[in-house]
Design a protein around this motif. Structure first.
Motif, PDB file in Angstrom:
ATOM      1  N   LEU A 135     -37.232  13.521  14.904  1.00  0.00           N
ATOM      2  CA  LEU A 135     -35.867  14.040  14.893  1.00  0.00           C
ATOM      3  C   LEU A 135     -34.856  12.965  15.308  1.00  0.00           C
ATOM      4  CD1 LEU A 135     -36.349  17.636  16.330  1.00  0.00           C
ATOM      5  CD2 LEU A 135     -35.714  17.003  14.001  1.00  0.00           C
ATOM      6  N   ALA A 136     -35.203  12.168  16.296  1.00  0.00           N
ATOM      7  CA  ALA A 136     -34.317  11.093  16.742  1.00  0.00           C
ATOM      8  C   ALA A 136     -34.131  10.055  15.634  1.00  0.00           C
ATOM      9  CB  ALA A 136     -34.874  10.431  18.002  1.00  0.00           C
ATOM     10  N   LEU A 137     -35.216   9.723  14.955  1.00  0.00           N
ATOM     11  CA  LEU A 137     -35.153   8.764  13.853  1.00  0.00           C
ATOM     12  C   LEU A 137     -34.294   9.307  12.718  1.00  0.00           C
ATOM     13  CD1 LEU A 137     -36.042   6.096  12.640  1.00  0.00           C
ATOM     14  CD2 LEU A 137     -38.074   7.248  11.777  1.00  0.00           C
ATOM     15  N   CYS A 138     -34.451  10.576  12.358  1.00  0.00           N
ATOM     16  CA  CYS A 138     -33.637  11.198  11.305  1.00  0.00           C
ATOM     17  C   CYS A 138     -32.161  11.209  11.699  1.00  0.00           C
ATOM     18  CB  CYS A 138     -34.115  12.622  11.015  1.00  0.00           C
ATOM     19  SG  CYS A 138     -35.699  12.662  10.156  1.00  0.00           S
ATOM     20  N   GLY A 139     -31.872  11.496  12.960  1.00  0.00           N
ATOM     21  CA  GLY A 139     -30.486  11.482  13.438  1.00  0.00           C
ATOM     22  C   GLY A 139     -29.881  10.100  13.348  1.00  0.00           C
ATOM     23  N   LEU A 140     -30.662   9.091  13.712  1.00  0.00           N
ATOM     24  CA  LEU A 140     -30.186   7.714  13.646  1.00  0.00           C
ATOM     25  C   LEU A 140     -29.905   7.309  12.207  1.00  0.00           C
ATOM     26  CD1 LEU A 140     -29.616   5.043  15.106  1.00  0.00           C
ATOM     27  CD2 LEU A 140     -32.023   4.480  14.826  1.00  0.00           C
ATOM     28  N   LEU A 141     -30.798   7.659  11.289  1.00  0.00           N
ATOM     29  CA  LEU A 141     -30.584   7.334   9.888  1.00  0.00           C
ATOM     30  C   LEU A 141     -29.366   8.062   9.326  1.00  0.00           C
ATOM     31  CD1 LEU A 141     -34.234   7.299   8.502  1.00  0.00           C
ATOM     32  CD2 LEU A 141     -32.717   5.354   8.848  1.00  0.00           C
ATOM     33  N   ALA A 142     -29.171   9.301   9.702  1.00  0.00           N
ATOM     34  CA  ALA A 142     -28.006  10.060   9.232  1.00  0.00           C
ATOM     35  C   ALA A 142     -26.716   9.447   9.775  1.00  0.00           C
ATOM     36  CB  ALA A 142     -28.119  11.517   9.660  1.00  0.00           C
ATOM     37  N   ALA A 143     -26.728   8.973  10.994  1.00  0.00           N
ATOM     38  CA  ALA A 143     -25.545   8.345  11.586  1.00  0.00           C
ATOM     39  C   ALA A 143     -25.194   7.055  10.856  1.00  0.00           C
ATOM     40  CB  ALA A 143     -25.774   8.073  13.071  1.00  0.00           C
ATOM     41  N   CYS A 144     -26.197   6.306  10.447  1.00  0.00           N
ATOM     42  CA  CYS A 144     -25.959   5.060   9.729  1.00  0.00           C
ATOM     43  C   CYS A 144     -25.350   5.326   8.354  1.00  0.00           C
ATOM     44  CB  CYS A 144     -27.257   4.270   9.564  1.00  0.00           C
ATOM     45  SG  CYS A 144     -27.910   3.627  11.119  1.00  0.00           S
ATOM     46  N   GLN A 145     -25.710   6.427   7.730  1.00  0.00           N
ATOM     47  CA  GLN A 145     -25.233   6.759   6.401  1.00  0.00           C
ATOM     48  C   GLN A 145     -23.748   7.119   6.383  1.00  0.00           C
ATOM     49  OE1 GLN A 145     -27.163   6.406   3.709  1.00  0.00           O
ATOM     50  NE2 GLN A 145     -28.923   5.835   4.942  1.00  0.00           N
ATOM     51  N   LYS A 146     -23.180   7.567   7.490  1.00  0.00           N
ATOM     52  CA  LYS A 146     -21.794   8.023   7.527  1.00  0.00           C
ATOM     53  C   LYS A 146     -20.806   6.904   7.253  1.00  0.00           C
ATOM     54  CE  LYS A 146     -22.623  11.883  10.620  1.00  0.00           C
ATOM     55  NZ  LYS A 146     -22.379  12.455  11.928  1.00  0.00           N
ATOM     56  N   ASP A 147     -21.145   5.664   7.572  1.00  0.00           N
ATOM     57  CA  ASP A 147     -20.241   4.541   7.353  1.00  0.00           C
ATOM     58  C   ASP A 147     -20.275   4.045   5.907  1.00  0.00           C
ATOM     59  OD1 ASP A 147     -19.405   4.627   9.932  1.00  0.00           O
ATOM     60  OD2 ASP A 147     -20.675   2.990  10.625  1.00  0.00           O
ATOM     61  N   ARG A 148     -21.312   4.377   5.177  1.00  0.00           N
ATOM     62  CA  ARG A 148     -21.463   3.889   3.814  1.00  0.00           C
ATOM     63  C   ARG A 148     -20.675   4.769   2.850  1.00  0.00           C
ATOM     64  NH1 ARG A 148     -27.180   3.924   2.445  1.00  0.00           N
ATOM     65  NH2 ARG A 148     -27.233   2.398   4.095  1.00  0.00           N
ATOM     66  N   ILE A 149     -19.769   4.153   2.097  1.00  0.00           N
ATOM     67  CA  ILE A 149     -18.999   4.855   1.085  1.00  0.00           C
ATOM     68  C   ILE A 149     -19.708   4.761  -0.262  1.00  0.00           C
ATOM     69  CG2 ILE A 149     -16.801   4.882  -0.163  1.00  0.00           C
ATOM     70  CD1 ILE A 149     -15.522   3.645   2.368  1.00  0.00           C
ATOM     71  N   PHE A 150     -20.320   3.595  -0.534  1.00  0.00           N
ATOM     72  CA  PHE A 150     -20.950   3.335  -1.830  1.00  0.00           C
ATOM     73  C   PHE A 150     -21.983   2.233  -1.650  1.00  0.00           C
ATOM     74  CE2 PHE A 150     -21.184   0.738  -5.676  1.00  0.00           C
ATOM     75  CZ  PHE A 150     -21.422   1.691  -6.662  1.00  0.00           C
ATOM     76  N   GLU A 151     -23.095   2.340  -2.375  1.00  0.00           N
ATOM     77  CA  GLU A 151     -24.076   1.251  -2.411  1.00  0.00           C
ATOM     78  C   GLU A 151     -24.885   1.381  -3.688  1.00  0.00           C
ATOM     79  OE1 GLU A 151     -27.398  -1.046   0.285  1.00  0.00           O
ATOM     80  OE2 GLU A 151     -26.801   0.964   0.874  1.00  0.00           O
ATOM     81  N   GLU A 152     -24.948   0.281  -4.443  1.00  0.00           N
ATOM     82  CA  GLU A 152     -25.723   0.273  -5.686  1.00  0.00           C
ATOM     83  C   GLU A 152     -26.159  -1.153  -5.990  1.00  0.00           C
ATOM     84  OE1 GLU A 152     -25.285   1.463 -10.406  1.00  0.00           O
ATOM     85  OE2 GLU A 152     -23.738   2.090  -9.010  1.00  0.00           O
ATOM     86  N   TYR A 153     -27.378  -1.293  -6.486  1.00  0.00           N
ATOM     87  CA  TYR A 153     -27.909  -2.586  -6.911  1.00  0.00           C
ATOM     88  C   TYR A 153     -28.364  -2.470  -8.351  1.00  0.00           C
ATOM     89  CZ  TYR A 153     -27.820  -4.138  -2.121  1.00  0.00           C
ATOM     90  OH  TYR A 153     -27.385  -4.512  -0.888  1.00  0.00           O
ATOM     91  N   LYS A 154     -28.237  -3.564  -9.085  1.00  0.00           N
ATOM     92  CA  LYS A 154     -28.700  -3.597 -10.463  1.00  0.00           C
ATOM     93  C   LYS A 154     -29.670  -4.757 -10.610  1.00  0.00           C
ATOM     94  CE  LYS A 154     -24.925  -1.067 -12.313  1.00  0.00           C
ATOM     95  NZ  LYS A 154     -23.891  -0.910 -13.290  1.00  0.00           N
TER      96      LYS A 154
END
Length: 147
Positions: free
Chosen positions: A8-27
């Motif tokens: 649960l702590a790991l999932c919370g940490l990953l979710a917190a990191c995602q909030k700053d990301r607006i867009f990410e894509e690689y080709k």
């Protein structure tokens, strides 16, 4: 019980990191080659809040140069060019030849912040190395994060 709490702590940490990301894509590049005529295009639609734009280059030991010249062009919603700049992205140390990116084996990823501060809807990337085909470039990407 400890495993559940840790998960649960790991999932919370990953979710917190995602909030700053607006867009990410690689080709990815076909056969780890970036041809001079290949324009890599992303459409993140960035507007409003303060943000940073990060270029990501995934490369391997087949890349023959110390750096990578990349021209980026950003456009507005009408397709009008807002800005276009040539960037020098160092991939290997000059003296030792050691890769500057993070990775393992023979594959590395180097990140560099692009000097973009205005809203845009499209970003295009072109390699500007004066060779028809660059060997060793596996993928390029763009990440937009909140400041």
């Amino acid at each position: 019980m400890k495993k559940t709490g840790l998960l649960l702590a790991l999932c919370g940490l990953l979710a917190a990191c995602q909030k700053d990301r607006i867009f990410e894509e690689y080709k990815g590049m076909n056969s780890s080659e970036w041809k001079i005529q290949d324009t890599v295009r992303f459409q993140p639609v960035v507007e409003g809040e303060k943000f940073a734009v990060v270029l990501g280059v995934k490369y391997n030991n087949d890349y023959d140069y110390r750096n990578l010249y990349v021209r980026y062009t950003i456009q507005d919603s009408l397709g009008q060019t807002i800005d276009s700049k040539l960037m020098d992205v160092p991939l290997f140390e000059s003296a030792s030849g050691k890769p500057l990116g993070k990775g393992f084996g023979s594959t590395f990823t180097k990140y560099d912040t692009l000097p973009i501060s205005q809203a845009f809807t499209t970003i295009e990337l072109l390699q500007y190395m004066r060779v028809d085909t660059l060997q060793g470039i596996e993928a390029v990407g763009v990440k937009v994060v909140k400041k």
